[in-house]
Design a protein around this motif. Structure first.
Motif, PDB file in Angstrom:
ATOM      1  N   ASN A 164      -2.439  -2.057 -13.672  1.00  0.00           N
ATOM      2  CA  ASN A 164      -1.242  -1.403 -14.212  1.00  0.00           C
ATOM      3  C   ASN A 164      -0.028  -2.303 -14.397  1.00  0.00           C
ATOM      4  OD1 ASN A 164      -0.181  -1.901 -11.706  1.00  0.00           O
ATOM      5  ND2 ASN A 164       0.099   0.242 -11.128  1.00  0.00           N
ATOM      6  N   THR A 165      -0.214  -3.638 -14.361  1.00  0.00           N
ATOM      7  CA  THR A 165       0.989  -4.464 -14.280  1.00  0.00           C
ATOM      8  C   THR A 165       1.241  -5.356 -15.497  1.00  0.00           C
ATOM      9  OG1 THR A 165       0.600  -4.508 -11.897  1.00  0.00           O
ATOM     10  CG2 THR A 165       2.280  -6.000 -12.751  1.00  0.00           C
ATOM     11  N   HIS A 225       4.481 -12.044  -5.839  1.00  0.00           N
ATOM     12  CA  HIS A 225       4.230 -11.399  -7.131  1.00  0.00           C
ATOM     13  C   HIS A 225       4.082 -12.401  -8.276  1.00  0.00           C
ATOM     14  CE1 HIS A 225       4.219  -8.398 -10.212  1.00  0.00           C
ATOM     15  NE2 HIS A 225       5.317  -8.868 -10.750  1.00  0.00           N
ATOM     16  N   PHE A 255       5.044 -11.239   0.265  1.00  0.00           N
ATOM     17  CA  PHE A 255       5.014 -10.795  -1.129  1.00  0.00           C
ATOM     18  C   PHE A 255       4.990 -12.008  -2.055  1.00  0.00           C
ATOM     19  CE2 PHE A 255       7.328  -9.078  -4.925  1.00  0.00           C
ATOM     20  CZ  PHE A 255       6.446  -8.078  -5.254  1.00  0.00           C
ATOM     21  N   PHE A 277       4.588   1.881  -8.549  1.00  0.00           N
ATOM     22  CA  PHE A 277       3.645   0.776  -8.735  1.00  0.00           C
ATOM     23  C   PHE A 277       2.196   1.169  -8.444  1.00  0.00           C
ATOM     24  CE2 PHE A 277       7.092  -2.665  -7.763  1.00  0.00           C
ATOM     25  CZ  PHE A 277       7.659  -2.430  -8.994  1.00  0.00           C
ATOM     26  N   LYS A 301      -3.670  -6.524 -12.072  1.00  0.00           N
ATOM     27  CA  LYS A 301      -3.001  -5.922 -10.918  1.00  0.00           C
ATOM     28  C   LYS A 301      -3.227  -6.886  -9.774  1.00  0.00           C
ATOM     29  CE  LYS A 301      -1.168  -2.686  -8.280  1.00  0.00           C
ATOM     30  NZ  LYS A 301       0.195  -2.160  -8.553  1.00  0.00           N
ATOM     31  N   GLU A 302      -2.194  -7.248  -9.070  1.00  0.00           N
ATOM     32  CA  GLU A 302      -2.303  -8.370  -8.141  1.00  0.00           C
ATOM     33  C   GLU A 302      -3.189  -8.126  -6.926  1.00  0.00           C
ATOM     34  OE1 GLU A 302       1.949  -8.207  -7.969  1.00  0.00           O
ATOM     35  OE2 GLU A 302       1.904  -8.308  -5.807  1.00  0.00           O
ATOM     36  N   TYR A 315      -0.332   3.177  -2.080  1.00  0.00           N
ATOM     37  CA  TYR A 315      -0.284   1.855  -2.690  1.00  0.00           C
ATOM     38  C   TYR A 315      -0.905   0.814  -1.760  1.00  0.00           C
ATOM     39  CZ  TYR A 315       1.861  -2.464  -4.498  1.00  0.00           C
ATOM     40  OH  TYR A 315       2.081  -3.727  -4.984  1.00  0.00           O
ATOM     41  N   VAL A 363       5.790  -1.735 -17.424  1.00  0.00           N
ATOM     42  CA  VAL A 363       5.941  -2.887 -16.543  1.00  0.00           C
ATOM     43  C   VAL A 363       6.014  -4.112 -17.466  1.00  0.00           C
ATOM     44  CG1 VAL A 363       5.144  -3.985 -14.421  1.00  0.00           C
ATOM     45  CG2 VAL A 363       4.607  -1.585 -14.825  1.00  0.00           C
ATOM     46  N   HIS A 364       4.910  -4.835 -17.694  1.00  0.00           N
ATOM     47  CA  HIS A 364       5.001  -6.062 -18.476  1.00  0.00           C
ATOM     48  C   HIS A 364       4.395  -5.921 -19.871  1.00  0.00           C
ATOM     49  CE1 HIS A 364       6.860  -8.343 -15.365  1.00  0.00           C
ATOM     50  NE2 HIS A 364       5.973  -7.918 -14.495  1.00  0.00           N
ATOM     51  N   TYR A 402      11.418 -10.914  -7.983  1.00  0.00           N
ATOM     52  CA  TYR A 402      10.177 -10.452  -8.598  1.00  0.00           C
ATOM     53  C   TYR A 402       9.667 -11.520  -9.565  1.00  0.00           C
ATOM     54  CZ  TYR A 402      10.417  -5.661  -6.883  1.00  0.00           C
ATOM     55  OH  TYR A 402      10.414  -4.562  -6.087  1.00  0.00           O
ATOM     56  N   HIS A 403      10.597 -12.069 -10.354  1.00  0.00           N
ATOM     57  CA  HIS A 403      10.162 -12.869 -11.506  1.00  0.00           C
ATOM     58  C   HIS A 403      10.957 -14.154 -11.697  1.00  0.00           C
ATOM     59  CE1 HIS A 403       8.964  -8.641 -12.627  1.00  0.00           C
ATOM     60  NE2 HIS A 403       7.826  -9.292 -12.527  1.00  0.00           N
ATOM     61  N   PHE A 426       9.677   1.043  -4.909  1.00  0.00           N
ATOM     62  CA  PHE A 426       8.615   0.495  -4.084  1.00  0.00           C
ATOM     63  C   PHE A 426       8.563   1.188  -2.727  1.00  0.00           C
ATOM     64  CE2 PHE A 426       6.755  -4.040  -4.372  1.00  0.00           C
ATOM     65  CZ  PHE A 426       5.487  -3.523  -4.196  1.00  0.00           C
TER      66      PHE A 426
HETATM   67  C1  V55 Z   1       5.313  -5.347  -9.201  1.00  0.00           C
HETATM   68  C2  V55 Z   1       4.618  -4.388  -9.910  1.00  0.00           C
HETATM   69  C3  V55 Z   1       3.466  -3.859  -9.360  1.00  0.00           C
HETATM   70  C4  V55 Z   1       3.027  -4.301  -8.141  1.00  0.00           C
HETATM   71  C5  V55 Z   1       3.722  -5.265  -7.448  1.00  0.00           C
HETATM   72  O1  V55 Z   1       6.870  -5.904 -10.914  1.00  0.00           O
HETATM   73  C6  V55 Z   1       4.877  -5.779  -7.978  1.00  0.00           C
HETATM   74  C7  V55 Z   1       6.555  -5.933  -9.726  1.00  0.00           C
HETATM   75  C8  V55 Z   1       3.105  -2.374 -11.188  1.00  0.00           C
HETATM   76  O2  V55 Z   1       2.698  -2.892  -9.956  1.00  0.00           O
HETATM   77  O3  V55 Z   1       1.903  -3.762  -7.612  1.00  0.00           O
END
Ligand code: V55
Ligand code: FE
Length: 510
Positions: free
Chosen positions: A138-139, A236, A234, A77, A152-153, A119, A495-496, A299-300, A326
Motif C-alpha cells: 500500500n505504499t 522508512h 524505524f 498505514f 510495503k516495507e 498494523y 501515499v506515493h 519520513y523522506h 500512525f
Molecule cells: C509510511 C507509510 C506506510 C508505512 C510506513 O510514509 C511508513 C510513511 C503506507 O504505509 O507502513
C-alpha cells in the motif's frame, strides 16, 4: 478519543455481513475508503490543456481499506493497496483503479471480512490466517528490470501489470531476494540503471537485521550485504550518493513482547539516538560506520551527495515522530506538536570521522514532506528540490490535528527549492479549502535542464469532496496550473506516486 490497539485486542470480533466502517477519524473525511475499482475513459480537462509531451502513466498508491477493521479501529498505514492510474496520451487522460490482489486481500475477500488485525502485528490476526503473507502493498511503486513493483516495507514486492494493473504476485528476484522485507523507497541511478534497496526487520518481525542489495538494469541482484541495526528502529527511507549508501534509524522502536501482548508495532522512544549507517555502495558489513545524533524524525529524503568522504544528506526533518495517523493514541508523555514539524534540513558527515557524528543545518522553515529531486539526479549531486508544504493561509501554522482527516495530511502547497542559493524559488498554492497528495516531477524531456518540466498531483477539493488532477510547469510554480483534469469522485489520500514514460515501458518490454 479513538480506541487504542491494546484495548482493541479484546474488542468483540463480529461476523455481521457488510459491517460498516466505524465512526472514528481514520474512516472519516478524505481518508475514508471508497474501495472503487473502475475505469473512466477520457476525463474532463476543465482548464488549460495537458502538455502533448506527456505520454505515459501516472500511478498513485492509496491505503484503501477493503473491510471494516477487525479491531474496531485502525491506522491509515494499514489499509489495502489501491492503485489509481492516469494514462496520458496526446492531451487525453484515462483513469483506472485496481486493488493489488495481495494474499492478505484474497484471504479476506474469500471470508468476506477482515482477518488481519493491527498494523504489522500478526499476533492480532484471526488464527485462520496464521502464516499468511500480511503484506498489503500500500505504499509505493518502483519500475525496475521491466517490472512494475508495488511496495510495503514489511513484505516483499508484489508485481502488477503496468497497463491492466492485474496482480502478478510476489517478486523475489528469481529466488535471489533473501530478505523477508523490501523498502518502499529503493533508489535508481539513471546513469547506470542500477537499483539500490534494503529490507529492515529482514529476518522477520522485530529483528535487527538489515539486508542491502544492488540490482542491475536487467533486474538481477548483483550485490548483497547483511548488517545489524543498533536497535529495531524505524527505517522508512534511505539515501544513496555517488559513492556511499546511508541507512537511517529513527527512534521509533519495535518490540516482540509488546507485539505478542497485542500492542502497537512502533513507539516513539526519545531516549534512543538517531543513527546513520554509512558504507560504500559496494561495501561489506565491515565497512559500515555509524554516525549518531539526537532523536530526530524524517519520513523522506531529497537525496544525498558526496565530495570525497564528506557526505551531505537533504531531508525533511523534525524533532519528534510526525503523522499522528500512525498512532491513534500516544502513550506516556504526549508529543509536543511543534516538535513534529519537519523542515528542509541538511546533514553533513565525514565517513572518516564517525566520532564526530553528523551535523545539522535547518535550511528552511516551512513544514515540508514528500521531498523529491529530478529522477536523473537521484544518487548524484542535485541542485533543485521539490516538496509539499503546509501553507498557512491565515498566517498561522495550524498544528491542531482535530480536522486533520478532512485536511488529509494537511499538505496544501508545493515549493521548488534551490539547494545552492538555499531558498524557495517558487510555490504553487492550489487555493483555499484544498489539500494535495504527493506531487511528482516529470522532466520536460531527456535533455531538459535539472528540474525543468512539470509537477503532477492530485488536489483534494474540500467544498465538493472531489479531486482534480493538476499539472504545473516547474519554470514558475506560481503561474498556476497548465492543466486541471476533474474527477467525478473523491480519491482517498494517497501515499506515493510514480511516472512511467511510454518510451521506458516500450524499451523494457522489447
Ligand atoms: C509510511 C507509510 C506506510 C508505512 C510506513 O510514509 C511508513 C510513511 C503506507 O504505509 O507502513
Ligand atoms: Fe514513504
Amino acid at each position: 478519543m479513538s480506541t487504542t490497539v491494546e484495548q482493541a485486542a479484546v474488542f468483540p470480533v463480529t461476523h455481521r455481513p457488510g459491517l460498516p466502517f466505524p465512526d472514528v477519524p481514520r474512516f472519516q473525511g478524505w481518508i475514508r475508503p471508497t474501495r472503487i475499482e473502475g475505469d473512466i475513459f477520457d476525463l474532463e480537462v476543465v482548464q488549460g490543456s495537458v502538455p502533448r509531451e506527456l505520454n505515459g502513466r501516472f500511478y498513485t498508491m492509496a491505503a484503501d481499506t477493503q473491510f471494516s477493521p477487525r479491531l474496531g479501529d485502525d491506522v491509515f498505514f494499514n489499509g489495502d493497496g489501491m492503485i489509481r492510474m492516469f494514462t496520458i496520451a496526446d492531451g487525453h487522460v484515462d483513469y483506472r483503479s485496481r486493488y493489488v490482489m495481495t494474499e492478505k486481500l484474497r484471504a479476506e475477500r474469500s471470508a468476506r471480512r477482515a482477518l488481519f488485525g493491527a498494523y504489522r502485528n500478526p499476533f492480532t490476526d484471526d488464527p485462520s490466517v496464521a502464516g499468511v503473507n500480511r503484506g498489503n502493498a500500500n505504499t509505493a511503486f518502483v519500475f525496475s528490470g521491466g517490472k512494475l513493483l508495488t511496495l510495503k516495507e514489511d513484505a516483499r514486492p508484489v508485481a502488477v501489470d503496468p497497463v491492466t494493473l492485474e496482480t502478478q504476485g510476489e517478486w523475489a528476484f528469481n529466488g535471489k531476494l533473501t530478505s523477508k522485507t523490501f523498502t518502499a523507497h529503493p533508489k535508481i541511478d539513471q546513469r547506470t540503471g542500477e537499483m539500490f534497496f534494503f529490507g529492515y526487520e529482514a529476518k522477520g518481525l522485530a529483528t535487527r537485521d538489515i539486508a542491502y542489495y544492488v540490482a542491475g538494469r536487467d533486474g538481477q541482484i548483483t550485490h548483497e550485504v547483511w548488517l545489524q541495526a543498533p536497535y529495531v528502529g524505524f527505517m522508512h527511507d534511505f539515501v544513496v550518493s555517488d559513492d556511499y549508501v546511508i541507512f537511517t534509524v529513527f527512534p521509533a522502536t519495535a518490540d516482540l513482547d509488546r507485539l505478542k501482548a497485542g500492542g502497537q508495532h512502533w513507539r516513539w522512544d526519545p531516549k534512543c539516538d538517531t543513527y546513520l549507517g554509512v558504507m560504500p555502495r559496494r561495501g561489506t558489513a565491515a565497512n559500515v560506520r555509524w554516525f549518531t545524533g539526537p532523536p530526530r524524525w524524517a519520513y523522506h529524503f531529497f537525496n544525498s551527495s558526496n565530495d570525497g568522504t564528506t557526505i551531505t544528506i537533504d531531508a525533511c526533518v523534525g524533532e519528534a515522530i510526525s503523522a499522528p495517523c500512525f498512532y491513534p493514541d500516544t502513550y506516556g508523555s504526549p508529543i509536543d506538536p511543534p516538535k513534529t514539524v519537519t523542515r528542509i534540513t541538511r546533514w553533513t558527515l565525514d565517513y572518516n570521522n564517525p566520532d564526530a557524528g553528523f551535523q545539522e543545518h535547518i535550511l528552511d522553515n516551512n513544514y515540508a514532506d514528500y521531498p523529491s529531486v529530478d529522477p536523473r539526479k537521484q544518487t548524484a549531486r542535485h541542485r533543485v528540490g521539490f516538496a509539499a508544504i503546509v501553507h498557512p493561509h491565515d498566517g498561522e501554522l495550524d498544528l491542531d490535528s482535530s480536522d486533520s482527516n478532512l485536511r488529509a495530511m494537511g499538505l496544501n502547497a508545493v515549493i521548488r527549492y534551490d539547494f545552492v542559493e538555499n531558498r524557495v524559488v517558487s510555490r504553487f498554492v492550489p487555493g483555499r479549502q484544498s489539500s494535495i497528495q504527493e506531487p511528482l516531477f516529470i522532466p520536460r524531456g531527456p535533455d531538459a535542464p535539472e528540474g525543468d518540466g512539470w509537477l503532477i498531483m492530485l488536489v483534494d477539493r474540500w467544498n465538493t469532496m472531489l479531486n482534480d488532477l493538476v499539472i504545473v510547469d516547474t519554470a514558475d510554480l506560481g503561474a498556476g496550473p497548465v492543466a486541471t483534469v476533474s474527477l467525478p469522485m473523491r480519491l482517498p489520500t494517497g501515499v506515493h506516486t510514480l511516472w512511467l514514460d511510454n518510451a521506458e515501458l516500450t524499451k523494457a518490454s522489447r
